[in-house]
Design an enzyme around this catalytic site. Sequence first.
Site, PDB file in Angstrom:
ATOM      1  N   TRP A 324       0.832  -1.207   0.000  1.00 21.49           N
ATOM      2  CA  TRP A 324       0.000   0.000   0.000  1.00 21.49           C
ATOM      3  C   TRP A 324       0.867   1.257   0.000  1.00 21.49           C
ATOM      4  O   TRP A 324       0.557   2.239  -0.678  1.00 21.49           O
ATOM      5  CB  TRP A 324      -0.923  -0.006   1.223  1.00 21.49           C
ATOM      6  CG  TRP A 324      -1.572   1.327   1.456  1.00 21.49           C
ATOM      7  CD1 TRP A 324      -2.477   1.955   0.647  1.00 21.49           C
ATOM      8  CD2 TRP A 324      -1.340   2.226   2.545  1.00 21.49           C
ATOM      9  NE1 TRP A 324      -2.831   3.181   1.180  1.00 21.49           N
ATOM     10  CE2 TRP A 324      -2.146   3.368   2.337  1.00 21.49           C
ATOM     11  CE3 TRP A 324      -0.533   2.167   3.688  1.00 21.49           C
ATOM     12  CZ2 TRP A 324      -2.164   4.432   3.221  1.00 21.49           C
ATOM     13  CZ3 TRP A 324      -0.572   3.227   4.567  1.00 21.49           C
ATOM     14  CH2 TRP A 324      -1.357   4.351   4.335  1.00 21.49           C
ATOM     15  N   HIS A 325       1.976   1.223   0.710  1.00 25.42           N
ATOM     16  CA  HIS A 325       2.861   2.385   0.714  1.00 25.42           C
ATOM     17  C   HIS A 325       3.522   2.595  -0.640  1.00 25.42           C
ATOM     18  O   HIS A 325       3.801   3.736  -1.033  1.00 25.42           O
ATOM     19  CB  HIS A 325       3.944   2.229   1.792  1.00 25.42           C
ATOM     20  CG  HIS A 325       3.465   2.557   3.175  1.00 25.42           C
ATOM     21  ND1 HIS A 325       3.182   1.595   4.112  1.00 25.42           N
ATOM     22  CD2 HIS A 325       3.207   3.750   3.774  1.00 25.42           C
ATOM     23  CE1 HIS A 325       2.781   2.181   5.233  1.00 25.42           C
ATOM     24  NE2 HIS A 325       2.785   3.483   5.050  1.00 25.42           N
TER      25      HIS A 325
END
Length: 394
Positions: A324-325
């Site tokens: 997600w990052h």
Amino acid sequence: MYFAILGVALLPLIIGLLNGKRLYWYGTLVSFIFLVLIFDGNKIHQGIALIGYGIYEVLLSWLYLRYRTNSKNKNSTPLFVLAVVLAIAPLVVVKMTPLFSPNPSLLGFLGISYLTFKVVGYIMETRDGVIKTFDAVKYIQFLFFFPTISSGPIDRYRRFVKDYDSVPSREKYLELMGKGFHNIMLGFFYKFLLGYLFGTLLLPQVAHLAMISRGGFLDISWGLVGYMYVYSCYLFFDFAGYSLFAIGVSYFMGIETPINFNKPAIAHNVKDFWNRWHMTLSFWFRDYIYMRFVFFAMKHKLFKSRITTANVGYILLFLIMGFWHGETWYYIAYGIFHACAMILTDAWIRFKKRHKGMFPSNKFTYAMAVFFTFNTVCFSFLIFSGFLDTLWFH
């Protein structure tokens, strides 16, 4: 200037709350105006993307709740999975676009991740049966609550609506105003003083020192160690400062947005750290990914051992958090690092329970646990920063 304009804009809302009235229409107007200010100028395309995203997600949430209300087969797993997949699809497109194009996705805008988390949480709670009616106005207010739209904290629909539907007593609201003012002032201290000190003044200096003293792949210099601590402090004060702004403004609007940080530097193990750091995000991942995976795995007996189930859940959870990052090796390595740290923490806790009395429990051992945890987390932030990629491969 932003806070001066905001203070003037919130004044009628504050007066109303002090007199036992919530000016719903005015609160909506203020949110709209400040969303325009956030996405004006060169961010106008993000504002357009936000509008399109909002229409899409609101319709999706309404359709899924309508299906739950009218269908005989309310617990259809395929349709639930489809709803979740469709909800996260815009975010996946935005996150994956850099792998195929140097230009950002046209669907992207500031805060798309946090809005997606809200939508997915809403759909999952609809699936659980705790959300039974759809109120478009309240749902839109929840999604586009402007203090938290860009970087959280991530609120939950039922908690938000409980505040939104009620008016605090005068004494309660005065207490909220005091806390709100305190949070905003502390946010200024964190973000614009300490964040500036660590991020703008010190970080370039220690980065330069690390670059000029670098050697082999495994070389460790004092510059690199300094970078690890300085970046960790910058990350906390910058993000915690912004979160305090969002929470403080929310309090003035009569909404008790949950806190995001609770003294993470004194965590005594990595599990305790994630109960203190970016709490609304970590609790969201815990409740909607980890716990649901564990329940699914145990229900279908995917693994013989509960320990194995928990460990696989940690790996899944933190890999998703890493991706997600971003789709770079250091974000993924950051996720794997914390998954391994959680697994080792659980193993250590189980070992101590089996050997009670072998290890003393006092202030000294607690301080050592805090020291070890702090350094472990700081090392993980060094990985997260991407500086090792610059240092070793560029």
